[in-house]
Write a protein that holds these residues in place. Structure first.
Motif, PDB file in Angstrom:
ATOM      1  N   ASN A 880      21.590  49.676  72.216  1.00 10.53           N
ATOM      2  CA  ASN A 880      22.250  49.135  71.028  1.00 10.53           C
ATOM      3  C   ASN A 880      23.768  49.119  71.239  1.00 10.53           C
ATOM      4  O   ASN A 880      24.528  49.615  70.408  1.00 10.53           O
ATOM      5  N   PRO A 882      26.480  46.299  73.287  1.00  4.34           N
ATOM      6  CA  PRO A 882      26.608  45.091  74.113  1.00  4.34           C
ATOM      7  C   PRO A 882      27.182  45.358  75.502  1.00  4.34           C
ATOM      8  O   PRO A 882      26.753  44.755  76.484  1.00  4.34           O
ATOM      9  N   VAL A 885      24.492  46.939  77.636  1.00  8.95           N
ATOM     10  CA  VAL A 885      23.485  45.907  77.957  1.00  8.95           C
ATOM     11  C   VAL A 885      23.995  45.026  79.088  1.00  8.95           C
ATOM     12  O   VAL A 885      23.274  44.751  80.063  1.00  8.95           O
ATOM     13  N   GLU A 906      17.540  44.738  73.721  1.00  5.06           N
ATOM     14  CA  GLU A 906      18.668  45.059  72.850  1.00  5.06           C
ATOM     15  C   GLU A 906      18.142  45.567  71.509  1.00  5.06           C
ATOM     16  O   GLU A 906      17.167  45.050  70.981  1.00  5.06           O
TER      17      GLU A 906
END
Length: 970
Positions: A880, A882, A885, A906
């Protein structure tokens, strides 16, 4: 690789590690073999040849004493020096280590005397040069023993041509340094109270003294007022002292104009001796009550006694009438050293038995002379601690012989009792007691010393040297210009120089370099260059023994032999010997330089070698002989107590080397905060053994993997990010390592490299890359890149650690490069600037954070036996964040996590997913991998059997087998 059997043995198709580098080090056996190899190949000579033309970096060796086997302090000291010289040698310098030994002085002389006593021989009946010859042979024997022990520690240096203070050239140069000081007017003969060891029969310098607890007799003594004040006509001034034996040497009483004094009357007494009712006594007001209570007296204060009254009176000596002496007046002198913190506020002043007493007496010399008081200082105690004729009633005229302050074994003599009895008989003892306090003891004999007035040879600390400087000011300036590690050493040495008295050079012994001057009856030194030249020439050819040979006076004085010059027979303080080593080692050897870049010794050498070297060099050259001073602490037992034979807690370097190896001892030194006191024992040794094993296993795996290395280079741009990350880390570490060695911060170097090897390599990079290294095809860029990086990792780690773990790194290097002579002839690798990639480190730190949560989840699965290895897993990872990720999705994250598959989603993930508090926004849901198990790589994939020629392996492994020339199974 080829295989023509019906069934393929996949283990033989893998690039598994292959090495002769054993997991069990066997250091106690291997290390002596390497020492012998270095001897045979003359590694020292090769090091010098390889460094020819480079800038010099010189660590000057503080000489250990040649009188026994090395102990753990020697090992700590020499290992630190070895690491410094090797680290600079491997960084582009000619760093030549020349070991040295201190050979003169009392400890060796004592050993020869002990042997004499055991045989019933009298030292005084042996010709002095015969005695000196035995001392020389004793020292040489221990130099040979210690040389072997230092080599076994892995110390590399010029052991074939070390320096020794008893070398003829060295003795000539030491004598030459003394004569320089004499020529410049800094040498003088004086009569001052100096610290004297009765046990050793010699003067001691402050550097040779330590302070220990001691119980002293204390006495309060009455000095009857004789003249100078009507109001004190029937009173006595009372002093307090912890050295009753110095009362015969009393010549004055010191007081302070800043202290309030009063006249007191005894009103009642409850004692067996001392004051009685009606007696009047003068005390400092702050100390009167305490003193009267001690003497069991009641009292009244009668009036103030102003300082001007005290300065005008004279007293009788408390022993007046005893032994036919002590008939002189005792004046009162103002003194800045007097306080009302303890005692009576009056200081008994015996100028022959204390520095402050002497200075107070000499400061008042002119005034005393004008008052008709002789300021001659008596010599009340001889070199054996016996009273002399200057102590009437206690010296040779005493029935039963002279009383003694301290005996030959350092025990208290009968002097105190004799003085106290005489004071009681004279009705001048106010009170007596005992006091435990710190008191100076000889550093060597551990016995108490006395302050004794004797003629000695000194160097002025505060005489103008003709350039508006003094030896003290030169030394203080030099300290300010010197780098100290740790920095506190500067303050410590500065404080010592600021307060030290003139330097006492003379010792009353036989084994050493003589104070080779001629002087007249007044102590004036003969300054004749022709005489000095003859002395130096003889010392160069015959050693300092020439001074003691028959006819030496006539030989050196030549045509001046008929003049009344007396040959001085005292020898130089051994600290002058070692303080002069910079002259005949640094200046005289073309393979070294002056000044040294660094001196390194124990913290006690602030009062020893650092101190004497500073003074000698400043006296003759105007600056320190070093640019930097590094100090280490002392080694304590594991429980923090001092090591001692009686406690049975000593740790011997020889035992550690024979049981675990010298590299374990060296690693312990590297892992300590050596500038502080450090601890050593079985548990600590085992901790370092465990740490060593991890380092060794890392090297072993790299050596095994590099057995398959073809030496092929890979362009940086063609490498996977993981390899470029590792090269970036090497570039960063290169800076840390070099700065650590520059800062003498070895702990930082070894801890950084150990953590890197254990955490970033073994537990991360190697773990991830094992699959590619073992299974990828020869043409695989990933595999070739990994081999290239491991090659660089090996070269860097082994050379960076070589100054520390000299044996292990040599063993590893020679297995990797059998054609090489030695890793110690190598330089630290040059690291290309282009390897630095801080953006990769930032990205991969995010990847590692997510990986940390995944491995934590898989560990739970293994513990619960839901999976056997991580290759059976294919977890789902919820992120969670960006940035996390983006970082993870830009990698082969399954490879990074060593799983057969992985899914990155995500979002926050289910509430029951695995999480770690340390890493926010990451959750893991474990799952088993699907597909078949590859019989070669053991990964579970969906493409096993996709190549019909190799039906039980994955497509990647099938391609590798084909490239390796492995024929399909029949």
């Amino acid at each position: 690789m080829t295989d023509t059997t019906d069934k393929i043995d996949y283990s033989k198709t893998l690039y598994l590690p292959q090495t002769e580098f054993p997991m069990r080090a066997g250091l106690p056996k291997k290390e002596p073999e390497l020492v012998e190899r270095w001897q045979q190949m003359d590694l020292y000579k090769k090091l010098r040849a390889s460094a020819a033309g480079r800038p010099k970096y010189v660590l000057h060796d503080g000489p250990p004493y040649a009188n026994g086997n090395i102990h753990i302090g020697h090992a700590l000291n020499k290992i630190l020096k070895d690491v410094i010289t090797r680290s600079f040698q491997m960084r582009g310098y000619d760093s030549n280590y020349v070991p040295g030994w201190d050979c003169h002085g009392l400890p060796i002389e004592w050993k020869i005397e002990e042997a004499y006593r055991a045989k019933g021989r009298n030292k005084d009946e042996v010709p002095i040069n015969e005695f000196r010859k035995e001392c020389r042979e004793f020292a040489q024997n221990w130099i040979d023993v210690q040389t072997g022990e230092f080599k076994r520690l892995g110390i590399e240096g010029d052991f074939e041509k070390p320096y020794t203070t008893m070398n003829f050239h060295a003795e000539a140069r030491i004598a030459g340094e003394l004569l320089k000081i004499a020529r410049s007017g800094q040498l003088y003969r004086g009569s001052k109270p100096i610290m004297w060891s009765v046990v050793e029969r010699t003067a001691l310098a402050e550097a040779e003294v330590e302070y220990q607890d001691y119980e002293s007799d204390t006495i309060w003594v009455k000095f009857p007022v004789m003249a100078g004040s009507d109001q004190l006509a029937d009173a006595s001034v009372v002093i307090w002292t912890t050295t009753p034996w110095t009362i015969p040497g009393n010549r004055a009483i010191a007081y302070s104009p800043r202290i309030s004094y009063g006249l007191y009357e005894v009103t009642a007494a409850e004692n067996d001796f001392g004051p009685q009712a009606g007696e009047k006594l003068v005390f400092a007001d702050a100390l009167a009550e305490e003193s009267f209570v001690k003497a069991k007296l009641q009292f009244n204060r009668l009036q103030d006694v102003p300082a001007e009254v005290l300065g005008a009176i004279t007293c009788a000596h408390p022993l007046k009438g005893f032994g036919g002496g002590y008939e002189f007046d005792v004046p009162l002198l103002a003194g800045d050293h007097v306080t009302d913190d303890a005692g009576t506020g009056f200081v008994h002043t015996a100028p022959g038995h204390g520095v402050e007493d002497f200075e107070a007496w000499m400061d008042n010399a002119r005034d005393l002379e004008s008052r008709g008081i002789s300021f001659a200082i008596p010599f009340t105690v001889d070199d054996g601690g016996f009273y002399t004729k200057d102590a009437p009633g206690f010296g040779p005229d005493r029935e039963g012989g002279a009383a003694r302050v301290i005996d030959d074994k350092g025990k208290k003599g009968d002097a105190n009792d004799a003085v106290i009895k005489a004071l009681i008989a004279a009705n001048n003892l106010f009170a007596r007691g005992r006091l435990k306090h710190t008191y100076p003891h000889s550093w060597r004999s551990k016995k108490p010393v006395i302050f004794r007035n004797t003629p000695q040879w000194f160097v002025y600390m505060d005489k103008d040297l003709g350039d508006d400087t003094t030896l003290r000011s030169r030394a203080l300036k030099a300290i300010d210009e010197t780098r100290f590690v740790p920095a506190a050493g500067q303050r410590r040495l500065r404080a010592m120089i600021e307060s030290r008295p003139d330097w006492v050079l003379s010792r009353q012994r036989a084994w050493g370099v003589p104070i080779c001057v001629f002087a007249d009856e007044d102590g004036k030194v003969l300054l004749d260059e022709a005489v000095n030249d003859r002395i130096i020439e003889a010392f160069e050819a015959e050693g300092a023994d020439a001074w003691f040979a028959d006819g030496a006076r006539e030989r050196f004085l030549g045509s001046r032999a008929g003049e009344p010059w007396k040959q001085v027979t005292d020898i130089l303080d051994v600290w002058f010997d070692s303080g002069s080593t910079h002259s005949f080692v640094l200046e005289d050897r073309p393979d070294l330089k002056w000044p040294a870049d660094v001196y390194l010794e124990g913290s006690d050498q602030h009062r020893g070698w650092f101190h004497s070297s500073l003074l000698e060099s400043c006296a003759t050259r105007g600056r320190a002989p070093y640019d930097a001073v590094v100090t280490h602490g002392f080694t304590m037992a594991e429980d923090g107590r001092k090591m001692s034979k009686s406690l049975g807690n000593q740790v011997f370097p020889q035992d550690i080397m024979s049981q675990s190896g010298a590299d374990i001892l060296r690693l312990w030194v590297m892992n300590t905060d050596y500038w502080e006191d450090q601890r050593l024992g079985k548990t600590i040794i085992q901790t370092n053994v465990d740490s060593y094993r991890k380092i060794r296993n890392t090297l072993r795996w790299m050596l095994g993997t590099l057995a398959h290395d073809t030496g092929e280079d890979v362009a940086l741009a063609d490498m996977p990010e993981l390899e470029r990350l590792m090269l970036h880390r090497l570039a960063e570490l290169d800076k840390v390592v070099r700065k650590g060695y520059d800062d003498f911060d070895f702990k930082r170097v070894v801890r950084t490299l150990t953590d890197f090897a254990n955490i970033e390599l073994s537990a991360f990079y190697f773990d991830i890359r094992k699959d590619a290294l073992y299974c990828d095809a020869p043409s695989s860029t990933r595999r070739k890149s990994a081999l290239y990086v491991i090659r660089k990792l090996f070269d860097c780690l082994v050379t960076w650690l070589a100054p520390m773990l000299v044996f292990t790194m040599e063993e590893a290097w020679l297995l990797r490069y059998p054609e090489a002579d030695s890793v110690h002839l190598e330089q630290f690798p040059d690291i290309p600037a282009e390897w630095l990639a801080p953006e990769l480190e930032a990205k991969w730190q995010k990847v590692r954070d997510v990986r940390y949560v995944v491995t934590g989840a898989l560990e739970v699965e293994r513990r619960e036996k839901r999976i056997g290895s991580s290759l059976e897993a294919a977890p789902v990872v919820y992120i969670n964040d960006p940035e996390l990720v983006a970082a993870v999705k830009d990698t082969d994250f399954a490879e990074v996590c060593i799983t057969s598959g992985i899914v990155v989603e995500e979002g926050e993930g289910p509430s029951d997913a695995f999480r770690l508090d340390d890493v926010a926004n990451v959750a893991v849901v474990p799952a088993r991998a699907t597909g078949r198990k590859c019989e070669r790589s053991w990964r579970l994939t969906d493409d096993v059997g996709s190549d019909p020629d190799y039906p039980d392996v994955s497509a990647r492994d099938a391609a590798a087998l084909r490239e390796l020339g492995i024929k399909p199974a029949a």
